[in-house]
Design an enzyme around this catalytic site. Structure first.
Site, mmCIF file in Angstrom:
data_model
loop_
_atom_site.group_PDB
_atom_site.id
_atom_site.type_symbol
_atom_site.label_atom_id
_atom_site.label_comp_id
_atom_site.label_asym_id
_atom_site.label_seq_id
_atom_site.Cartn_x
_atom_site.Cartn_y
_atom_site.Cartn_z
ATOM 1 N N THR A 1 62.187 47.987 -84.156
ATOM 2 C CA THR A 1 62.325 46.993 -83.099
ATOM 3 C C THR A 1 60.920 46.450 -82.910
ATOM 4 O O THR A 1 59.964 47.113 -83.287
ATOM 5 C CB THR A 1 62.769 47.655 -81.771
ATOM 6 O OG1 THR A 1 63.962 48.372 -81.984
ATOM 7 C CG2 THR A 1 62.998 46.633 -80.681
ATOM 8 N N ARG B 1 77.913 45.049 -82.856
ATOM 9 C CA ARG B 1 77.212 46.054 -82.077
ATOM 10 C C ARG B 1 75.972 45.460 -81.394
ATOM 11 O O ARG B 1 75.158 44.804 -82.028
ATOM 12 C CB ARG B 1 76.778 47.215 -82.963
ATOM 13 C CG ARG B 1 75.989 48.315 -82.228
ATOM 14 C CD ARG B 1 74.491 48.138 -82.364
ATOM 15 N NE ARG B 1 73.739 49.333 -81.959
ATOM 16 C CZ ARG B 1 72.414 49.406 -81.932
ATOM 17 N NH1 ARG B 1 71.680 48.375 -82.288
ATOM 18 N NH2 ARG B 1 71.821 50.522 -81.563
ATOM 19 N N GLY C 1 72.636 46.629 -79.202
ATOM 20 C CA GLY C 1 71.818 47.789 -78.865
ATOM 21 C C GLY C 1 71.142 47.637 -77.519
ATOM 22 O O GLY C 1 71.572 46.825 -76.683
ATOM 23 N N ASP C 2 70.090 48.406 -77.312
ATOM 24 C CA ASP C 2 69.421 48.360 -76.012
ATOM 25 C C ASP C 2 68.485 47.169 -75.857
ATOM 26 O O ASP C 2 68.156 46.788 -74.723
ATOM 27 C CB ASP C 2 68.621 49.644 -75.787
ATOM 28 C CG ASP C 2 67.484 49.798 -76.796
ATOM 29 O OD1 ASP C 2 67.760 49.682 -78.011
ATOM 30 O OD2 ASP C 2 66.333 50.015 -76.383
ATOM 31 N N THR D 1 61.717 51.021 -78.186
ATOM 32 C CA THR D 1 62.246 51.057 -79.547
ATOM 33 C C THR D 1 62.888 52.421 -79.730
ATOM 34 O O THR D 1 62.412 53.412 -79.188
ATOM 35 C CB THR D 1 61.152 50.832 -80.600
ATOM 36 O OG1 THR D 1 61.684 51.152 -81.896
ATOM 37 C CG2 THR D 1 59.927 51.701 -80.361
ATOM 38 N N GLY D 2 63.964 52.469 -80.461
ATOM 39 C CA GLY D 2 64.618 53.767 -80.641
ATOM 40 C C GLY D 2 66.077 53.580 -80.908
ATOM 41 O O GLY D 2 66.541 52.476 -81.145
ATOM 42 N N GLY E 1 69.242 52.795 -79.754
ATOM 43 C CA GLY E 1 69.545 52.083 -78.519
ATOM 44 C C GLY E 1 70.662 52.696 -77.706
ATOM 45 O O GLY E 1 70.688 52.566 -76.477
#
Lengths: 349, 349
Positions: free
Chosen positions: A216, A244, A246-247, A267-268, A270
């Site tokens: 990210t 999909r 994500g966060d 970042t990760g 999500g």
């Protein structure tokens, strides 16, 4: 800027360049910012390559891209520009690079399509803009800002978001623009191995995921007027199902900014960050528990890690303190203040 | 269930049926729930008709639909079912009714299309599922639950979400299923008046919006095991741009649930609720400031109102306390406990 705030700025504000480890160990380095110092910090994702797969040439390319991103933000801030413009400019550079999982370098979903997520938030006004699963838009972060500024909405997704991008005059690109050999090969490996996704969130831990799974990019800044802003952009998790989100485009998860507390970008994986409402949790820990930005970031990240997720965060608080922390093996990252000393990092140094 | 929790359940837990007014005045009625009492509360949106446009027949129809929704949740809870199943069942009934802005009765976007948002969260596990701008899915709340349970993702949107619904065997419907004369006429009026949307979020206040502008449905429940769950579903803001996602499918905004604090579902102009991260704020105020659910809901709603937005909230805390509060002229709502006394409301009584 009040006396109190000024004093806090001078006294309290270390640059906390926190080097993560699996145990979230910290190793802080401090220096004094100027009273009305501005600062911008960026990340290019927590899913970094293993050290033995990182050549010198590649590392130099990553650092150059990070530097160029910081420069874009710096140029705006040093000229007296706003934090919101600086974070957008810094993210555009990272989106335009093939090295990071955002814009040009985005991961493929499991059908071989790029669906991009991004968001931006202005800590002065709490205005925000976000876009989810948009195809064919070169710079999703600019689309997020347009949604914030030119519509009554905060978030748009899919075909409607692309239609709006077209009507707003944003640059559209054909699908092949996002094709990179590295990401394509990575998807093929994942599909062959059947690791494109687990059945349940808890099975999709960072251990199952290659480095490209959770890249990210993001930026946080404090401008000369004390205004905070945050921006995040991503191609999302490799091999994700079509549709999909994500966060990254979720306000309070991937991105949050409020002048009273902090600006943060995650970042990760999500799915964990969304369920923890991670960046809003940081802000609330500062507002209601008196946590420092560093403490708040650490506590929020621990919840994500406890659930089994990997996560990295950059944040800046109202006094200009910078926090950069990650739970994995590294995070592409950097920051620069008014003095023009550009600092970039990938692994633990 | 521990002794402490049990005691809290008995001692502290009033039914707080808070009647809103523009100033968020409260008029509480209390009664003692049983120790292991279950409870489900629902709302059918804060954008209620003006009293002089509400006939007796129409009011009876609304109350019957609310009652039917509560019954669906009650039947599950009384048989020992989980809160997550109960909130889904209650929301399905409201989605299937033409009276509310969700599912069948959804508002049109400005192009005359229905794009639906929904989310669900399990307070026991912090698992969550959400869907944004999906077309042609009869029950978006069931899709949200399927995303939670059968994918590694939390949120899906647009065409990808519809594809997943099809593959999961959910009931798909043609566009005409969502056509209702009332909503169609309302859209035509709005387009004629040019009030389909303001240019900026702050101009799109509740004052600009007719009653159909911010309907939403939702349910919150506590089951016999002390587990909380929340669900929210909507057709979104009438006249919205294609692709617009509101607060309903955003975890921490329209929907949030955690066993340690509360389960909450919002209705209102979602753009404000997203920026305040409203339901996560409630949870954090309880966790970090020791607020009761009532205090937390009130404080969070006040932030939305201060920004210029209208909002309504239903919530249940871990002890079974119910809060129902709104800033507009009313909110379709109701609750029922183990004793089977069904309570429904629309205006201030």
């Amino acid at each position: 800027m009040g006396i109190l705030q000024r004093s806090l700025g001078v006294i309290a504000l270390a640059v906390l360049f926190v080097y993560g480890s699996p145990a979230l160990a910290s190793d802080d380095r401090a220096r004094q910012p100027l009273a009305d110092d501005f600062v911008i910090a960026i990340h290019g994702g927590g899913g970094v390559r293993k050290r033995d797969k990182m050549t010198k040439e590649l590392e130099a390319a990553y650092r150059a891209a990070l530097r160029q991103s910081l420069q874009a933000g710096y140029d705006i801030l040093v000229a007296g520009g706003d934090s919101i413009a600086a974070v957008e400019a810094a993210v555009i550079v990272l989106e335009d690079s093939p090295l990071f999982n955002a814009g040009k370098g985005s991961s493929f979903n499991r059908e071989g399509i790029h669906e991009l997520d991004a968001s931006i938030m202005d800590g002065r006004t709490a205005n925000a803009g976000a876009v989810g699963v948009v195809q064919g838009v070169k710079n999703p972060i600019t689309l997020a800002r347009k949604i914030m500024e030119d519509t009554p909405h905060v978030m748009m997704a899919g075909e409607g978001a692309r239609q709006f991008a077209r009507s707003a005059g944003l640059e559209l690109v054909a699908p092949h623009y996002f094709w990179t050999e590295r990401k394509w090969k990575s998807l093929q490996r994942r599909l062959q191995q059947g690791t494109e996704y687990g059945r349940k969130p808890r099975q999709a831990s960072i251990r199952d995921s290659g480095s490209s799974a959770w890249g990210t990019v993001g930026a946080v800044a404090r401008d000369r007027y004390g205004n905070l802003a945050a921006a995040t952009s991503t191609g999302g998790r490799e091999g994700k199902l079509p549709g999909r989100i994500g966060d990254s485009p979720i306000i309070g998860a991937g991105t949050y900014a409020h002048n009273d507390t902090l600006a943060a970008s995650s970042t990760g994986l999500g799915e964990y960050v969304i369920r923890v409402v991670s960046t809003k949790l940081m802000s609330d820990l500062m507002a209601f528990k008196g946590y420092s930005a560093q403490q708040a970031v650490k506590a929020s990240m621990q919840r994500v890690v406890d659930m089994g997720g990997g996560v990295g965060v950059i944040a800046v608080d109202k006094g200009g303190e910078v926090v950069m922390r990650y739970s994995g093996r590294g995070m592409y990252r950097g920051f620069v203040r008014e003095d023009g000393e550009f600092v970039t990092g990938i692994y633990e140094n």
